[in-house]
Write an enzyme that holds these catalytic residues in place. Structure first.
Site, PDB file in Angstrom:
ATOM      1  N   HIS A 113       7.090   3.702   4.166  1.00 53.76           N
ATOM      2  CA  HIS A 113       6.601   4.949   4.745  1.00 53.76           C
ATOM      3  C   HIS A 113       5.315   4.697   5.513  1.00 53.76           C
ATOM      4  CE1 HIS A 113       3.571   5.125   1.650  1.00 53.76           C
ATOM      5  NE2 HIS A 113       4.472   5.195   0.678  1.00 53.76           N
ATOM      6  N   HIS A 168       2.494   2.413   4.288  1.00 58.24           N
ATOM      7  CA  HIS A 168       2.741   0.970   4.402  1.00 58.24           C
ATOM      8  C   HIS A 168       2.516   0.509   5.841  1.00 58.24           C
ATOM      9  CE1 HIS A 168       5.731   2.161   1.082  1.00 58.24           C
ATOM     10  NE2 HIS A 168       4.621   1.735   0.504  1.00 58.24           N
ATOM     11  N   CYS A 220       0.763   3.104 -17.361  1.00 62.67           N
ATOM     12  CA  CYS A 220       1.568   3.869 -16.391  1.00 62.67           C
ATOM     13  C   CYS A 220       2.632   2.949 -15.799  1.00 62.67           C
ATOM     14  CB  CYS A 220       0.702   4.429 -15.264  1.00 62.67           C
ATOM     15  SG  CYS A 220       1.732   5.166 -13.961  1.00 62.67           S
ATOM     16  N   CYS A 243       2.443   2.690 -11.889  1.00 65.13           N
ATOM     17  CA  CYS A 243       1.354   1.826 -11.372  1.00 65.13           C
ATOM     18  C   CYS A 243       1.521   0.403 -11.882  1.00 65.13           C
ATOM     19  CB  CYS A 243      -0.018   2.247 -11.886  1.00 65.13           C
ATOM     20  SG  CYS A 243      -0.638   3.825 -11.391  1.00 65.13           S
ATOM     21  N   CYS A 297      -1.264  10.002 -15.770  1.00 56.04           N
ATOM     22  CA  CYS A 297      -1.767   9.060 -14.773  1.00 56.04           C
ATOM     23  C   CYS A 297      -2.466   9.842 -13.671  1.00 56.04           C
ATOM     24  CB  CYS A 297      -0.602   8.270 -14.194  1.00 56.04           C
ATOM     25  SG  CYS A 297      -1.074   7.340 -12.728  1.00 56.04           S
ATOM     26  N   HIS A 351      -0.149   9.167 -10.398  1.00 57.98           N
ATOM     27  CA  HIS A 351       1.240   9.637 -10.348  1.00 57.98           C
ATOM     28  C   HIS A 351       1.480  10.937 -11.106  1.00 57.98           C
ATOM     29  CE1 HIS A 351       1.703   5.290  -9.334  1.00 57.98           C
ATOM     30  NE2 HIS A 351       2.465   5.842  -8.420  1.00 57.98           N
ATOM     31  N   LYS A 403      -1.620  12.501  -0.934  1.00 61.48           N
ATOM     32  CA  LYS A 403      -1.510  11.124  -0.482  1.00 61.48           C
ATOM     33  C   LYS A 403      -0.250  10.935   0.360  1.00 61.48           C
ATOM     34  CE  LYS A 403      -0.644   6.547  -2.379  1.00 61.48           C
ATOM     35  NZ  LYS A 403      -0.168   5.943  -3.615  1.00 61.48           N
ATOM     36  N   LYS A 417       6.376  14.680   0.255  1.00 59.04           N
ATOM     37  CA  LYS A 417       7.697  14.841   0.865  1.00 59.04           C
ATOM     38  C   LYS A 417       7.988  16.314   1.112  1.00 59.04           C
ATOM     39  CE  LYS A 417       9.936  10.577   0.150  1.00 59.04           C
ATOM     40  NZ  LYS A 417       9.658   9.927  -1.105  1.00 59.04           N
TER      41      LYS A 417
HETATM   42  N1  MSP Z   1       2.724  -3.831  -4.949  1.00 55.47           N
HETATM   43  C1  MSP Z   1       1.413  -3.277  -5.017  1.00 55.47           C
HETATM   44  C2  MSP Z   1       0.432  -4.104  -4.233  1.00 55.47           C
HETATM   45  C3  MSP Z   1       0.346  -5.539  -4.638  1.00 55.47           C
HETATM   46  S1  MSP Z   1      -0.749  -6.433  -3.619  1.00 55.47           S
HETATM   47  C4  MSP Z   1      -0.911  -7.916  -4.365  1.00 55.47           C
HETATM   48  C5  MSP Z   1       1.439  -1.853  -4.465  1.00 55.47           C
HETATM   49  N2  MSP Z   1       2.445  -1.553  -3.665  1.00 55.47           N
HETATM   50  S2  MSP Z   1       2.695  -0.117  -2.995  1.00 55.47           S
HETATM   51  O1  MSP Z   1       3.855  -0.282  -2.182  1.00 55.47           O
HETATM   52  O2  MSP Z   1       2.738   0.884  -3.991  1.00 55.47           O
HETATM   53  O3  MSP Z   1       1.444   0.208  -2.138  1.00 55.47           O
HETATM   54  C6  MSP Z   1       1.035  -0.681  -1.165  1.00 55.47           C
HETATM   55  C7  MSP Z   1      -0.116  -0.148  -0.373  1.00 55.47           C
HETATM   56  O4  MSP Z   1       0.246   1.021   0.334  1.00 55.47           O
HETATM   57  C8  MSP Z   1      -1.342   0.222  -1.213  1.00 55.47           C
HETATM   58  O5  MSP Z   1      -2.468  -0.420  -0.627  1.00 55.47           O
HETATM   59  C9  MSP Z   1      -1.486   1.683  -1.034  1.00 55.47           C
HETATM   60  O6  MSP Z   1      -2.813   2.060  -0.952  1.00 55.47           O
HETATM   61  C10 MSP Z   1      -0.841   1.881   0.321  1.00 55.47           C
HETATM   62  N3  MSP Z   1      -0.476   3.254   0.507  1.00 55.47           N
HETATM   63  C11 MSP Z   1       0.527   3.942  -0.079  1.00 55.47           C
HETATM   64  N4  MSP Z   1       0.457   5.232   0.339  1.00 55.47           N
HETATM   65  C12 MSP Z   1      -0.605   5.382   1.181  1.00 55.47           C
HETATM   66  C13 MSP Z   1      -1.072   6.398   2.015  1.00 55.47           C
HETATM   67  N5  MSP Z   1      -0.582   7.605   1.999  1.00 55.47           N
HETATM   68  N6  MSP Z   1      -2.068   6.104   2.884  1.00 55.47           N
HETATM   69  C14 MSP Z   1      -2.548   4.838   3.030  1.00 55.47           C
HETATM   70  N7  MSP Z   1      -2.113   3.862   2.272  1.00 55.47           N
HETATM   71  C15 MSP Z   1      -1.365   4.159   1.139  1.00 55.47           C
HETATM   72  O7  MSP Z   1       0.529  -1.098  -4.752  1.00 55.47           O
END
Ligand code: MSP
Length: 509
Positions: A26, A29, A134, A137, A152, A155, A303, A306
């Site tokens: 999304h 990412h 959690c 997380c 959490c 979440h 954050k 949906k």
């Molecule tokens: N797998 C772990 C990271 C391991 S790094 C060694 C993880 N994955 S995640 O897919 O849940 O999240 C990855 C990144 O996406 C995190 O840095 C998180 O902050 C970021 N984001 C997820 N939603 C976000 C927003 N809405 N806005 C900005 N970034 C956010 O955590």
């Protein structure tokens, strides 16, 4: 920038977090990938050898639980979703040099190797963990991190009470060394608020953390006790190190380690600013130079929501406007490092008013006037000194900001000059000068100043909007893509024919 010791060639290594494969990609990412790509492209423009890493985090409870809910094996889910994340970077026009998956056997071997060394160095012991956890997380929560009703804080789900025989990582042994690290290197974590947050976590007293999980089977098996797998965060963090050993034809570790920048979201701060440096110390590996913590993109105040409403779908934006516009918007509208709301309405506003009206018009007017008044050849004359104050030193200032990961500030500095050039067009009114033959020199100077200025801006904007600036630079007859060409005294765009330009940001897109 860094890695300049020992006379090594200038190198730059930047990473994004690796993404859990329990969900689809999304906007959040895409955000870090875009930011890392801007930094990677900028450093390539500086002639540095760059390595840009992203990938997927495939082990642990979040993935095992999601697979279980779908009635498939974790590996199947990982294979399916890793492909979707892998496809994300090229859609964003991101130029990652490798895509790591933590189920790669080479990665797993490095995890076993490094964590065995941590154990040999005396930082691992057996114990029993009891506390709140959690599963979304994959994080053990300290008492002060628990919301009302044992929930959490991220979440909002109920935490589970875990009691498990684990191997522990002796995080507490690094209390003093981490405090010393933060005292010596104030730019280890930025922005400053995040540095303070990490330091206050450290100062509150570090407790040992589980290094392995007994109850889980979906993970990297612990070599000294096959009934355990490594806790997913230690496995995941090591991706930054392991990837270099097998991403290329030869081992790239000596060239790129340690990383210059780990870009992360604020929710994973503790892992990267506390656990990660401690783990590297325990393994006797060099620490990264910087961890930059960005904020959340908010939609409807959440954050990532949906719920129906003004939700910005990155793929819909890319399909309609192309990746440049999305890249520009995210780094322009939300100050990099802070939280900020995004919406289709504010996207469209920026697209119209800034990309189409300000940059797009400046480019098309300039090129049209050079054709109309000078048969397509801007004269090789001295530039208007009026603009020296705005343009001299701009490239160096932008470099400095990007060195500090201030991507929005750098973009803003560039954009002020887009506006400056638009004002310059209005103030100098080339269409008036063209009516008076006696003012031909003045007209030459104005048109050449515009062409040169536009060339500087296109080169500086290149990392942000690679495709639009490629078109613009080609139209200006500029083959140069390196930052050397962005110096105000480099007049390489002058005295040679320019081409034509289709609308860079069509309004009807
Ligand atoms: N797998 C772990 C990271 C391991 S790094 C060694 C993880 N994955 S995640 O897919 O849940 O999240 C990855 C990144 O996406 C995190 O840095 C998180 O902050 C970021 N984001 C997820 N939603 C976000 C927003 N809405 N806005 C900005 N970034 C956010 O955590």
């Amino acid at each position: 920038m860094a890695n300049s010791s020992l006379g090594r060639e200038m190198t730059f290594y930047v990473t994004t977090p690796i993404y859990y494969v329990n969900a689809a990609p999304h906007l959040g990412h895409a955000y870090t990938i875009i930011a890392a790509d801007v930094m990677a492209r900028h450093h390539r423009q500086r002639g540095e050898q760059v390595f840009f890493l992203t990938g997927t985090d495939e082990h642990g409870e979040p993935v095992a639980d999601a697979a279980h809910a779908l009635g498939i094996e974790p590996q199947q889910l990982a294979d399916r979703n890793a492909e979707r994340f892998k496809a994300l970077a090229p859609r964003l026009d991101a130029t990652n040099d490798f895509f790591i998956r933590t189920t790669d056997p080479q990665h797993e071997a490095v995890v076993k190797d490094v964590l065995s060394r941590v154990r040999e160095n005396g930082y691992v012991y057996e114990g029993t963990y009891e506390g709140w956890y959690c599963p979304r997380c994959a994080d053990f929560k300290a008492e002060n991190e628990i919301d009302e009703g044992n929930r959490c804080p991220i979440h909002h789900i109920e935490l589970t009470r875990e009691q498990e025989d684990n191997y522990f990582f002796k995080l507490s042994a690094f209390q003093e060394r981490l405090e010393a690290l933060y005292a010596e290197r104030e730019d280890f974590v930025s922005p400053r608020t995040r540095y303070n947050e990490a330091l206050s976590f450290i100062r509150s007293g570090l407790r040992d953390v589980p290094l392995t999980r007994h109850k889980l089977t979906w993970g990297v098996q612990v070599p000294w006790d096959h009934e355990h797998v490594f806790y997913v965060w230690f496995d995941a963090l090591l991706n930054y190190y392991s990837a270099l050993s097998y991403a290329g034809e030869r081992d790239l570790t000596a060239t790129f380690w340690p990383a210059n920048y780990h870009l992360i979201g604020k929710d994973i701060l503790r892992f990267h600013t506390v656990y990660w440096p401690a783990l590297l110390m325990a393994a006797e590996l060099e620490l990264p130079e910087h961890v930059f913590v960005h904020g959340f993109l908010l939609m409807d105040g959440e954050k990532m929501s949906k719920s129906l409403g003004n939700v910005l779908d990155p793929f819909a934006v890319i399909d309609r406007y192309g990746p440049d516009a999305l890249r520009f918007y995210l780094l322009r509208d939300v100050p990099f490092g802070q939280d900020g709301s995004v919406s289709t309405a504010s996207f469209e506003l920026r697209y119209e008013s800034e990309l189409a009206n300000e940059l797009g018009n400046l480019a098309s007017r300039t090129i049209a006037m050079v054709h109309r008044y000078r048969d397509g050849v801007p004269a090789a004359v001295a530039l208007d000194p009026q603009l020296d104050g705005d343009f001299a030193g701009l490239a160096q200032a932008v470099e400095g900001m990007i060195d500090r990961a201030e991507l929005t500030a750098a973009l803003d500095a560039i954009w002020q000059r887009v506006r400056r050039l638009n004002r310059y067009v209005e103030e100098s009114a080339p269409w008036q000068l063209a009516k008076d033959d006696a003012r031909a020199d003045e007209l030459d100077r104005v048109l050449s100043t515009l062409v040169a200025g536009l060339g500087v801006l296109a080169l500086l904007l290149h990392p942000y909007m690679p495709s639009a600036t490629d078109k613009l630079l080609s139209a200006l007859g500029c083959e140069e893509r390196s930052l050397a060409g962005a110096r105000w005294d480099s007049t390489h765009t002058l005295g040679r024919p320019i081409g034509t330009l289709e609308s860079l940001f069509p309004k009807s897109a």
